[in-house]
Design a protein around this motif. Structure first.
Motif, PDB file in Angstrom:
ATOM      1  N   LYS A  38       5.925 -11.864  57.173  1.00  0.00           N
ATOM      2  CA  LYS A  38       5.586 -11.612  58.565  1.00  0.00           C
ATOM      3  C   LYS A  38       6.483 -12.381  59.519  1.00  0.00           C
ATOM      4  O   LYS A  38       6.269 -12.366  60.727  1.00  0.00           O
ATOM      5  CB  LYS A  38       4.135 -12.048  58.802  1.00  0.00           C
ATOM      6  N   ASP A  39       7.471 -13.085  58.972  1.00  0.00           N
ATOM      7  CA  ASP A  39       8.222 -14.048  59.785  1.00  0.00           C
ATOM      8  C   ASP A  39       9.704 -13.754  59.892  1.00  0.00           C
ATOM      9  O   ASP A  39      10.453 -14.520  60.481  1.00  0.00           O
ATOM     10  CB  ASP A  39       8.035 -15.458  59.211  1.00  0.00           C
ATOM     11  N   GLY A  40      10.192 -12.673  59.300  1.00  0.00           N
ATOM     12  CA  GLY A  40      11.605 -12.315  59.433  1.00  0.00           C
ATOM     13  C   GLY A  40      12.501 -13.202  58.574  1.00  0.00           C
ATOM     14  O   GLY A  40      12.070 -13.689  57.543  1.00  0.00           O
ATOM     15  N   ALA A  41      13.758 -13.408  58.969  1.00  0.00           N
ATOM     16  CA  ALA A  41      14.292 -13.074  60.283  1.00  0.00           C
ATOM     17  C   ALA A  41      14.351 -11.555  60.502  1.00  0.00           C
ATOM     18  O   ALA A  41      14.383 -10.785  59.539  1.00  0.00           O
ATOM     19  CB  ALA A  41      15.696 -13.680  60.432  1.00  0.00           C
ATOM     20  N   TRP A  42      14.395 -11.170  61.805  1.00  0.00           N
ATOM     21  CA  TRP A  42      14.318  -9.774  62.184  1.00  0.00           C
ATOM     22  C   TRP A  42      15.646  -9.291  62.735  1.00  0.00           C
ATOM     23  O   TRP A  42      16.341 -10.022  63.432  1.00  0.00           O
ATOM     24  CB  TRP A  42      13.216  -9.579  63.246  1.00  0.00           C
ATOM     25  N   GLU A  43      15.948  -8.030  62.432  1.00  0.00           N
ATOM     26  CA  GLU A  43      17.180  -7.411  62.927  1.00  0.00           C
ATOM     27  C   GLU A  43      16.780  -6.152  63.705  1.00  0.00           C
ATOM     28  O   GLU A  43      15.987  -5.349  63.209  1.00  0.00           O
ATOM     29  CB  GLU A  43      18.047  -7.023  61.727  1.00  0.00           C
ATOM     30  N   TYR A  44      17.354  -5.992  64.889  1.00  0.00           N
ATOM     31  CA  TYR A  44      17.050  -4.783  65.658  1.00  0.00           C
ATOM     32  C   TYR A  44      17.583  -3.554  64.937  1.00  0.00           C
ATOM     33  O   TYR A  44      18.718  -3.566  64.443  1.00  0.00           O
ATOM     34  CB  TYR A  44      17.689  -4.854  67.050  1.00  0.00           C
ATOM     35  N   LEU A  45      16.790  -2.498  64.883  1.00  0.00           N
ATOM     36  CA  LEU A  45      17.301  -1.217  64.408  1.00  0.00           C
ATOM     37  C   LEU A  45      18.295  -0.700  65.445  1.00  0.00           C
ATOM     38  O   LEU A  45      18.058  -0.837  66.655  1.00  0.00           O
ATOM     39  CB  LEU A  45      16.159  -0.198  64.247  1.00  0.00           C
ATOM     40  N   GLU A  46      19.382  -0.109  64.960  1.00  0.00           N
ATOM     41  CA  GLU A  46      20.402   0.381  65.904  1.00  0.00           C
ATOM     42  C   GLU A  46      19.831   1.350  66.921  1.00  0.00           C
ATOM     43  O   GLU A  46      20.164   1.324  68.097  1.00  0.00           O
ATOM     44  CB  GLU A  46      21.539   1.071  65.127  1.00  0.00           C
ATOM     45  N   ASP A  47      18.947   2.209  66.418  1.00  0.00           N
ATOM     46  CA  ASP A  47      18.314   3.178  67.324  1.00  0.00           C
ATOM     47  C   ASP A  47      16.874   2.763  67.622  1.00  0.00           C
ATOM     48  O   ASP A  47      15.998   3.589  67.808  1.00  0.00           O
ATOM     49  CB  ASP A  47      18.356   4.578  66.699  1.00  0.00           C
ATOM     50  N   GLY A  48      16.622   1.433  67.653  1.00  0.00           N
ATOM     51  CA  GLY A  48      15.246   0.932  67.692  1.00  0.00           C
ATOM     52  C   GLY A  48      14.556   0.961  69.044  1.00  0.00           C
ATOM     53  O   GLY A  48      13.372   0.661  69.135  1.00  0.00           O
ATOM     54  N   HIS A 101       5.527   7.672  67.524  1.00  0.00           N
ATOM     55  CA  HIS A 101       5.338   8.217  68.871  1.00  0.00           C
ATOM     56  C   HIS A 101       6.413   9.247  69.221  1.00  0.00           C
ATOM     57  O   HIS A 101       7.045   9.190  70.270  1.00  0.00           O
ATOM     58  CB  HIS A 101       5.373   7.043  69.865  1.00  0.00           C
ATOM     59  N   GLY A 102       6.649  10.169  68.279  1.00  0.00           N
ATOM     60  CA  GLY A 102       7.555  11.274  68.559  1.00  0.00           C
ATOM     61  C   GLY A 102       9.002  11.037  68.198  1.00  0.00           C
ATOM     62  O   GLY A 102       9.816  11.958  68.280  1.00  0.00           O
ATOM     63  N   LYS A 103       9.355   9.803  67.782  1.00  0.00           N
ATOM     64  CA  LYS A 103      10.760   9.506  67.482  1.00  0.00           C
ATOM     65  C   LYS A 103      10.927   9.166  66.000  1.00  0.00           C
ATOM     66  O   LYS A 103      10.171   8.364  65.454  1.00  0.00           O
ATOM     67  CB  LYS A 103      11.240   8.328  68.334  1.00  0.00           C
ATOM     68  N   GLU A 104      11.919   9.807  65.395  1.00  0.00           N
ATOM     69  CA  GLU A 104      12.253   9.539  63.993  1.00  0.00           C
ATOM     70  C   GLU A 104      13.394   8.519  64.000  1.00  0.00           C
ATOM     71  O   GLU A 104      14.445   8.772  64.594  1.00  0.00           O
ATOM     72  CB  GLU A 104      12.705  10.848  63.333  1.00  0.00           C
ATOM     73  N   PHE A 105      13.180   7.360  63.380  1.00  0.00           N
ATOM     74  CA  PHE A 105      14.205   6.314  63.393  1.00  0.00           C
ATOM     75  C   PHE A 105      15.073   6.422  62.142  1.00  0.00           C
ATOM     76  O   PHE A 105      14.606   6.857  61.086  1.00  0.00           O
ATOM     77  CB  PHE A 105      13.551   4.930  63.469  1.00  0.00           C
ATOM     78  N   ASN A 106      16.304   5.988  62.278  1.00  0.00           N
ATOM     79  CA  ASN A 106      17.266   6.119  61.190  1.00  0.00           C
ATOM     80  C   ASN A 106      17.172   4.908  60.247  1.00  0.00           C
ATOM     81  O   ASN A 106      17.939   3.958  60.383  1.00  0.00           O
ATOM     82  CB  ASN A 106      18.684   6.252  61.771  1.00  0.00           C
ATOM     83  N   VAL A 107      16.223   4.960  59.339  1.00  0.00           N
ATOM     84  CA  VAL A 107      16.047   3.839  58.404  1.00  0.00           C
ATOM     85  C   VAL A 107      16.274   4.264  56.964  1.00  0.00           C
ATOM     86  O   VAL A 107      16.175   3.434  56.050  1.00  0.00           O
ATOM     87  CB  VAL A 107      14.628   3.223  58.514  1.00  0.00           C
ATOM     88  N   HIS A 108      16.568   5.540  56.728  1.00  0.00           N
ATOM     89  CA  HIS A 108      16.664   6.052  55.362  1.00  0.00           C
ATOM     90  C   HIS A 108      17.673   5.239  54.552  1.00  0.00           C
ATOM     91  O   HIS A 108      18.798   5.030  54.984  1.00  0.00           O
ATOM     92  CB  HIS A 108      17.065   7.533  55.374  1.00  0.00           C
ATOM     93  N   GLY A 109      17.245   4.765  53.396  1.00  0.00           N
ATOM     94  CA  GLY A 109      18.149   4.016  52.526  1.00  0.00           C
ATOM     95  C   GLY A 109      18.220   2.527  52.825  1.00  0.00           C
ATOM     96  O   GLY A 109      18.835   1.766  52.083  1.00  0.00           O
ATOM     97  N   ARG A 110      17.580   2.089  53.906  1.00  0.00           N
ATOM     98  CA  ARG A 110      17.598   0.653  54.245  1.00  0.00           C
ATOM     99  C   ARG A 110      16.889  -0.143  53.145  1.00  0.00           C
ATOM    100  O   ARG A 110      15.883   0.296  52.600  1.00  0.00           O
ATOM    101  CB  ARG A 110      16.900   0.419  55.582  1.00  0.00           C
ATOM    102  N   GLN A 111      17.459  -1.298  52.818  1.00  0.00           N
ATOM    103  CA  GLN A 111      16.820  -2.171  51.837  1.00  0.00           C
ATOM    104  C   GLN A 111      16.504  -3.513  52.483  1.00  0.00           C
ATOM    105  O   GLN A 111      17.065  -3.858  53.516  1.00  0.00           O
ATOM    106  CB  GLN A 111      17.743  -2.362  50.630  1.00  0.00           C
TER     107      GLN A 111
END
Lengths: 116, 318
Positions: free
Chosen positions: B214-224, B259-269
């Protein structure tokens, strides 16, 4: 079958002399609410805790439920049964008679046990 | 599942008003409608010990008496790292009731699961459920949610909410050793960074770290970037749909929709950096774990609330 739910609202909570309130809890689905209080430790010349159930229409404005408050002076278990409390519940505590140096008067656990 | 079966299942679900607003995979593992109870979504309590006889225990996990002492006496301890001794904010069934409109109710009934924070900046509270999928296929979580600040001060409260969380602690089943694979642990986890320092951020992130599930570190999704529905008053609740899918065998994100938006996360590890070590990397005692957490963090000394109308968890067999 009825629903039952136990919500831990204070766990190993160290309370010194003064007033406190438990976090607001919504219990509108339940027909009965039982506050169970375990006093693990008590310290000071005349440790005393008065616990009142409080109710609210909106979770912001609180007043005492008509049930008689719990009077607590020593370690052990205590129960405060409630009906007709509406939805929002909390407990208001007033602690006194603890150690003069301000260290905790009581160490307590408090649970709401809700059933309905 | 063959195509006919799939079509029939989809037709049946679309005809069911409870399920028609979800898109579950072929096997529904649990459907938690909070009008019928709390369905085992409980508060998070970190690991504690009492296992002084456990030779490989992860050292930073204190024995319970040490943890009590630290939580009471160490003022430098991060609030979200303390064992939650003292007052606790715990998940509960809420009727979304306020001073102005009374009971708003949930999206599809009277009750939603409410996850509240304490009125203390940095307070981060989760509702948890732990299960094990019997299969190593895809795993999907769906919910309808909304989030709010406490309306007692009559302010909108949007920037009081720092973040929303959907986190998973995932460990492989141990019998994969028989197929020559070593079980491992990873954390597919999403964080909606809503606000910081009184300003809206409103971007989704993924866990890339090893600090914690629950603590990351966190990276912004490019299309986030995403403006979620919050609405214009502290007591107007607007519901958002969310779907997140990952692959248990491939250790990969499959899809994420909100909420209506498909984010590009396919294949993310999730390749934790720095790597998990020792006890933390181990899957010992938790083979096949999928620990789900829905959470919310407040940025100010104000209670904030995450509400879930229902949760559907589904999987594929392969």
């Amino acid at each position: 079958m009825k629903n039952v739910h136990t919500a831990p609202v204070e766990v190993l909570s160290a309370r010194s002399d003064g007033a406190f309130f438990t976090e607001p809890h919504e219990a509108g689905w339940a027909d009965e609410a039982l506050a169970m209080v375990y006093v693990r430790e008590a310290a000071g010349p005349l440790p005393s805790m008065v616990l009142r159930a409080q109710i609210s229409a909106d979770g912001a404005r609180w007043f005492d439920h008509p049930a008689a408050p719990l009077q607590i002076g020593k370690t052990g278990g205590y129960g405060l049964p409630l009906t007709h409390f509406g939805n929002w519940l909390r407990l208001a505590g007033e602690v006194s008679g603890g150690p003069a140096n301000g260290s905790p008067t009581f160490v307590i656990d408090i649970y709401w046990i809700l059933k309905g | 599942m063959n195509t006919n079966q799939g079509n029939l299942q989809q037709a049946l679900m679309r005809a069911d008003p409870r399920l028609s607003r979800f898109n579950p995979l072929e096997r529904i593992l649990h459907f938690d409608d909070f009008d019928t109870g709390q369905h085992g979504w409980q508060g998070y309590f970190p690991d504690y010990d009492g296992w002084s006889d456990y030779p490989e225990r992860y050292q930073p996990v204190d024995a319970v008496d040490q943890a009590i002492e630290k939580a009471r006496r160490d003022p430098r301890m991060r609030i979200d790292r303390k064992l939650p001794f003292g007052p606790r904010a715990v998940p509960m069934l809420s009727s979304l009731t306020s001073w102005d409109v009374g009971t708003a109710g949930s999206l599809s009934g009277t009750y939603a699961l409410k996850i509240p924070t304490l009125p203390q900046a940095g307070s981060k509270v989760f509702a948890q459920k732990r299960l094990g999928s019997p299969w190593r296929g895809k795993f999907r979580v769906e919910t309808w949610f909304c989030f709010k600040g406490e309306p007692a001060d009559f302010r909108l409260g949007e920037t009081d909410i720092r973040a929303l969380y959907l986190t998973f602690d995932v460990m492989d089943l141990h019998h994969i050793r028989e197929q020559g694979q070593e079980p491992s642990r990873w954390w597919p986890a999403l964080r909606y960074h809503n606000a910081e320092d009184g300003k809206l951020v409103r971007r989704w992130q993924a866990n890339v770290g090893s600090e914690g599930v629950k603590d990351g570190a966190w990276e912004y999704l490019e299309d986030g970037g995403q403006d979620l529905g919050f609405n214009r008053a502290a007591t107007k609740y607007q519901w958002n749909y969310l779907r997140f899918t990952f692959d248990l065998a491939r250790h990969e994100y499959v899809d994420f929709h909100c909420h209506g938006k498909e984010f590009n996360v396919h294949g993310r590890q999730h390749d934790p950096h720095p790597p998990l070590e020792g006890w933390r990397a181990s899957t010992d005692k938790c083979p096949g774990l999928i620990g789900t957490g829905f959470g919310i963090e407040t940025a100010t000394d104000k209670r904030c609330f995450l509400y879930l109308d229902a949760v559907v968890v589904s999987a594929t067999e392969s």
